[in-house]
Design a protein around this motif. Structure first.
Motif, PDB file in Angstrom:
ATOM      1  N   GLU A  53       0.787  -1.227   0.000  1.00  0.00           N
ATOM      2  CA  GLU A  53       0.000   0.000   0.000  1.00  0.00           C
ATOM      3  C   GLU A  53       0.819   1.278   0.000  1.00  0.00           C
ATOM      4  OE1 GLU A  53      -3.912  -0.226   0.777  1.00  0.00           O
ATOM      5  OE2 GLU A  53      -3.061  -1.774  -0.549  1.00  0.00           O
ATOM      6  N   THR A  94       3.373  -6.963  -8.305  1.00  0.00           N
ATOM      7  CA  THR A  94       2.603  -7.144  -7.091  1.00  0.00           C
ATOM      8  C   THR A  94       2.731  -8.592  -6.623  1.00  0.00           C
ATOM      9  OG1 THR A  94       1.054  -5.507  -7.878  1.00  0.00           O
ATOM     10  CG2 THR A  94       0.375  -6.870  -6.013  1.00  0.00           C
ATOM     11  N   PHE A  95       2.463  -9.500  -7.530  1.00  0.00           N
ATOM     12  CA  PHE A  95       2.763 -10.882  -7.170  1.00  0.00           C
ATOM     13  C   PHE A  95       3.841 -11.363  -8.116  1.00  0.00           C
ATOM     14  CE2 PHE A  95       0.610 -12.677 -10.797  1.00  0.00           C
ATOM     15  CZ  PHE A  95      -0.415 -11.780 -11.045  1.00  0.00           C
ATOM     16  N   THR A 116      -4.501 -14.287 -10.131  1.00  0.00           N
ATOM     17  CA  THR A 116      -5.017 -12.967  -9.744  1.00  0.00           C
ATOM     18  C   THR A 116      -6.106 -13.092  -8.693  1.00  0.00           C
ATOM     19  OG1 THR A 116      -4.537 -11.995 -11.896  1.00  0.00           O
ATOM     20  CG2 THR A 116      -6.215 -10.914 -10.582  1.00  0.00           C
ATOM     21  N   THR A 117      -7.010 -13.986  -8.938  1.00  0.00           N
ATOM     22  CA  THR A 117      -8.136 -14.159  -8.026  1.00  0.00           C
ATOM     23  C   THR A 117      -7.679 -14.595  -6.634  1.00  0.00           C
ATOM     24  OG1 THR A 117      -9.580 -14.750  -9.864  1.00  0.00           O
ATOM     25  CG2 THR A 117     -10.260 -15.435  -7.656  1.00  0.00           C
ATOM     26  N   ALA A 121      -5.753 -11.836  -4.888  1.00  0.00           N
ATOM     27  CA  ALA A 121      -6.603 -10.728  -4.438  1.00  0.00           C
ATOM     28  C   ALA A 121      -7.444 -11.118  -3.235  1.00  0.00           C
ATOM     29  CB  ALA A 121      -7.501 -10.263  -5.579  1.00  0.00           C
ATOM     30  N   LEU A 122      -8.012 -12.303  -3.291  1.00  0.00           N
ATOM     31  CA  LEU A 122      -8.860 -12.741  -2.183  1.00  0.00           C
ATOM     32  C   LEU A 122      -8.066 -12.828  -0.887  1.00  0.00           C
ATOM     33  CD1 LEU A 122     -11.119 -15.519  -3.761  1.00  0.00           C
ATOM     34  CD2 LEU A 122     -11.822 -13.289  -2.835  1.00  0.00           C
ATOM     35  N   ASN A 135      -6.730  -9.225   0.201  1.00  0.00           N
ATOM     36  CA  ASN A 135      -7.778  -8.391   0.779  1.00  0.00           C
ATOM     37  C   ASN A 135      -8.273  -8.928   2.104  1.00  0.00           C
ATOM     38  OD1 ASN A 135      -8.135  -6.119  -0.700  1.00  0.00           O
ATOM     39  ND2 ASN A 135      -9.538  -7.055  -2.181  1.00  0.00           N
ATOM     40  N   ALA A 136      -8.428 -10.212   2.147  1.00  0.00           N
ATOM     41  CA  ALA A 136      -8.939 -10.824   3.377  1.00  0.00           C
ATOM     42  C   ALA A 136      -7.979 -10.558   4.525  1.00  0.00           C
ATOM     43  CB  ALA A 136      -9.116 -12.318   3.184  1.00  0.00           C
ATOM     44  N   HIS A 184      -9.392  -7.095   6.314  1.00  0.00           N
ATOM     45  CA  HIS A 184     -10.455  -7.661   7.119  1.00  0.00           C
ATOM     46  C   HIS A 184      -9.909  -8.541   8.220  1.00  0.00           C
ATOM     47  CE1 HIS A 184     -13.319  -6.236   4.067  1.00  0.00           C
ATOM     48  NE2 HIS A 184     -12.306  -6.469   3.251  1.00  0.00           N
ATOM     49  N   ARG A 207     -14.435 -17.961   9.697  1.00  0.00           N
ATOM     50  CA  ARG A 207     -14.684 -17.261   8.445  1.00  0.00           C
ATOM     51  C   ARG A 207     -13.508 -17.423   7.498  1.00  0.00           C
ATOM     52  NH1 ARG A 207     -19.272 -14.074   8.394  1.00  0.00           N
ATOM     53  NH2 ARG A 207     -18.592 -12.920   6.554  1.00  0.00           N
ATOM     54  N   ALA A 246     -13.919 -20.598   5.868  1.00  0.00           N
ATOM     55  CA  ALA A 246     -14.976 -20.475   4.864  1.00  0.00           C
ATOM     56  C   ALA A 246     -14.451 -19.796   3.617  1.00  0.00           C
ATOM     57  CB  ALA A 246     -16.145 -19.676   5.445  1.00  0.00           C
ATOM     58  N   LEU A 247     -13.638 -18.800   3.837  1.00  0.00           N
ATOM     59  CA  LEU A 247     -13.075 -18.072   2.708  1.00  0.00           C
ATOM     60  C   LEU A 247     -12.203 -18.992   1.854  1.00  0.00           C
ATOM     61  CD1 LEU A 247     -12.617 -15.125   1.453  1.00  0.00           C
ATOM     62  CD2 LEU A 247     -10.380 -15.353   2.553  1.00  0.00           C
ATOM     63  N   ASP A 251     -14.475 -21.254  -0.007  1.00  0.00           N
ATOM     64  CA  ASP A 251     -15.156 -20.582  -1.111  1.00  0.00           C
ATOM     65  C   ASP A 251     -14.194 -20.241  -2.236  1.00  0.00           C
ATOM     66  OD1 ASP A 251     -17.475 -20.661   0.399  1.00  0.00           O
ATOM     67  OD2 ASP A 251     -18.126 -18.710  -0.405  1.00  0.00           O
ATOM     68  N   PHE A 265     -18.039 -10.179  -0.829  1.00  0.00           N
ATOM     69  CA  PHE A 265     -16.610  -9.921  -0.704  1.00  0.00           C
ATOM     70  C   PHE A 265     -15.843 -10.682  -1.774  1.00  0.00           C
ATOM     71  CE2 PHE A 265     -12.543 -11.526   0.883  1.00  0.00           C
ATOM     72  CZ  PHE A 265     -11.854 -10.337   1.005  1.00  0.00           C
ATOM     73  N   THR A 291     -14.176  -8.522  -4.861  1.00  0.00           N
ATOM     74  CA  THR A 291     -12.717  -8.593  -4.868  1.00  0.00           C
ATOM     75  C   THR A 291     -12.212  -9.232  -6.156  1.00  0.00           C
ATOM     76  OG1 THR A 291     -12.576  -8.762  -2.463  1.00  0.00           O
ATOM     77  CG2 THR A 291     -10.714  -9.601  -3.725  1.00  0.00           C
ATOM     78  N   ASP A 321     -17.743 -25.174   8.226  1.00  0.00           N
ATOM     79  CA  ASP A 321     -18.003 -23.987   9.072  1.00  0.00           C
ATOM     80  C   ASP A 321     -18.045 -24.311  10.549  1.00  0.00           C
ATOM     81  OD1 ASP A 321     -20.014 -21.686   7.067  1.00  0.00           O
ATOM     82  OD2 ASP A 321     -17.985 -22.522   6.869  1.00  0.00           O
TER      83      ASP A 321
END
Lengths: 220, 220, 220, 220
Positions: free
Chosen positions: A122, A135-136, A169-170, A173-174, A177-178, A182, A190, A193-194, A197, B165, B169, B220
């Motif tokens: 950042e 970035t990566f 990329t996906t 980023a996930l 950001n996570a 967050h 969570r 879960a992330l 997902d 999210f 993202t 979960d």
DNA sequence: TATGAATGAGTATTCATTCAT
DNA sequence: TATGAATGAATACTCATTCAT
């Protein structure tokens, strides 16, 4: 301010004392970046924190940028270490399982030193010599592509180049950001879960479905 | 030198002339950022390009950061404009179609002013007052979540917060990376393919499949 | 040290306050050069002595060299003032008398500020932007050449270009060396003798003799 | 950093190896001065080019100035070598011929290493320990004075001290300026003309004329 | 309200020199 | 005697910001 600073280290520190000095400098830079932010990371401050004279700093690093680049490189080496071993373990596993390992590795990698990662991502202005820093890591991309090659028959996509780009990329980023934005709201549950997902997202994409292959064939 | 610069505009320019001055300043800042980079964007230079005295600049913006923040805000307003209308069109469409519109809108948004977007994303150190500026607007997230609520029965996911999210993202990262780092390699064809793949990725994820819901329940 | 500093003043000071600042800076530079030498003439020191902030210094002079160049220029303006009026008076006089006036003017010019002249001649490294600064002004040469043109029929030399070079160089060197290196041994008497001898040297040369013209004709 | 650098060599290198090291250092200094200019001639760089450690450099030369002084000295030795042999040849010749030899020798001397001469004359700040280094060697003056003593009966001047000063200064300045600033415009022809004119100038002066002696008697 | 001259803390970087090994 | 890692005072220069006019 001077012309066009270079990033390549000024000399390779062979002797033990030199090596220690270089390490102290990189470590000090990282520590200041994390604790005080990029703005406070002046060369004089770095030298001070490293317990090294400003002159010595410039014996080993031709510019402030070189120092920051060294920190970035060291950090990325560590990230890649993690990712590489994840991919090692993943090879041979079924696709879904492999992707899940990969996503988990990405999360783990981002958690190695999240605060440093945050500053690096950042606060460092990608300007001048630092402009081309990815970035990566490119390696990430290459590794994943190789992984896809090895699992080709399980895949429902044709263009592995595009698929690698999309997946890396996906995932990046996930997890990024996570972990970064967050961190506080993200319980272990969570987070799991992330991962789940994310893995499902990527796996579904890679397996292809709903005749997408045929449709895409017309597009390319 | 001021130690704690603020970001809030010093006064609301109600009168026409003030408004024009403010606009000139923001415009000049954006232009310099794009053409000369963040490093060259000194307040004196901005005032000069805006055809305004440095004193006047500080009448309307309390700090350099405030100026940059205004540019970022203006840019994000424009992005969101695009996204909002895409979501307007999307409501009512079937999921796959809606997602594709959304991804296409994201690409379109990133292409509004890619060079400014690049500088804003890569060169501005997120430090001090700029620290809390989100990479993508919170609104983006909110809008998408609302959209998901409205399509709930088509979805195969439970946690809409998490799903939003993940989707926002992912879409943001894909379009951002594609436009910024791969602009030159990205033909229109490949861009179309990317939109297609991105949409498929997200749609597949949102529809859920292969009993993932059941599996996730265990996790979960 | 930065790349290629320029010598041209950064802005022309129109307002009274600006003009005063510029003058103070030039004056301070000259004073430091004389009293403390070139080595001590750092920009910070100059600003301090001028009673001006370092920032203001750089508002008007883009580099240290520009400041030194301004001092040199000012000094040379003063020298040339003296020389010009001497040549004014000299025109119309017979050759011998005219040359004597000229030599006397040269001595007088060097005595305007011998210590500054000394520093300017001996201590300023002719490097970078200062490289092209002439030891004696080109104008000197031009003026003398014009003078010779006007006295052509008294002359025993053909090549006025060469003759100007020889005369100006000679007079400059004699007076320079006399004033700078021998100031203490040079009584007024000896100085008068030097002027006399210098004038005779040059006059004799310009009048030509011993068939030199014929010999030179073969050489050219 | 040492505050008062000395110029005298730290020790006389009697042993062959030491002598070689000293030579390498002086040679390296000269080479850097010529090829890269005074600014680039740092002690570390000199040691590097000489193939000697910085520590060893300081074993033989107590300061950077000492090194530069050694280069100057070596250069002047070479100049004087040339001048001396010219004066050897000149003794016994008639005045005009002798002076011409002398001027020719001066030109030849300046052409030995014009680029080094240039740097030494233009770029080295005569500051601190280097302050007292003469532009032309005192020996030059002494030799010429001795020469005049031996030709006294051909001369038309009384004050040989003054005459020596005038002649040596003039010849030095003419050849110096010619070689340094006009090297490119100076064809061999014009150079020959210059030697001719310079010789005539000095010879005429030394022979005296037009009752100048009588006139001067009145002036003194 | 506008101007722009003035400010000065702060920054990166150099280089002659020392001294422990 | 040689080495070269380390030193740190010193320097040129920038730029966000203030305030007298």
């Amino acid at each position: 301010m001077a012309r066009k600073p270079v990033t390549r280290p000024r000399k390779i520190a062979t002797q033990a004392r030199s090596r220690a000095t270089v390490d102290h400098l990189i470590e000090a830079t990282a520590r200041i970046l994390v604790k005080e932010g990029f703005d406070k990371a002046s060369t004089n401050r770095i030298a001070e924190v490293a317990g090294v004279s400003i002159g010595s700093l410039y014996q080993y690093f031709p510019s402030k940028e070189a120092l920051v680049a060294a920190v970035i490189e060291r950090h990325q080496q560590q990230l890649m270490q993690t990712v590489r071993s994840a991919l090692d373990r993943a090879s041979g596993q079924p696709l879904g399982q492999a992707v899940r390992s990969f996503v988990a590795a990405a999360v783990q990698a981002h958690r190695l030193d999240p605060r440093l990662h945050h500053v690096l991502a950042e606060q460092i202005p990608r300007v001048g010599p630092l402009e081309k820093l990815e970035t990566f890591s490119r390696e990430n991309f290459t590794l994943f592509r190789a992984f896809l090659e090895g699992t080709r028959d399980e895949l429902g996509v044709d263009d592995l180049e595009l698929a690698s780009f999309v997946c890396v990329t996906t995932i990046e980023a996930l997890t990024h950001n996570a972990v970064l934005h967050h961190a506080k709201v993200l319980t272990e549950d969570r987070m799991a879960a992330l991962i789940e997902d994310g893995a499902r997202l990527v796996t579904g994409y890679l397996q292809g479905q709903r005749g997408s292959r045929r449709r895409r064939a017309r597009v390319d």
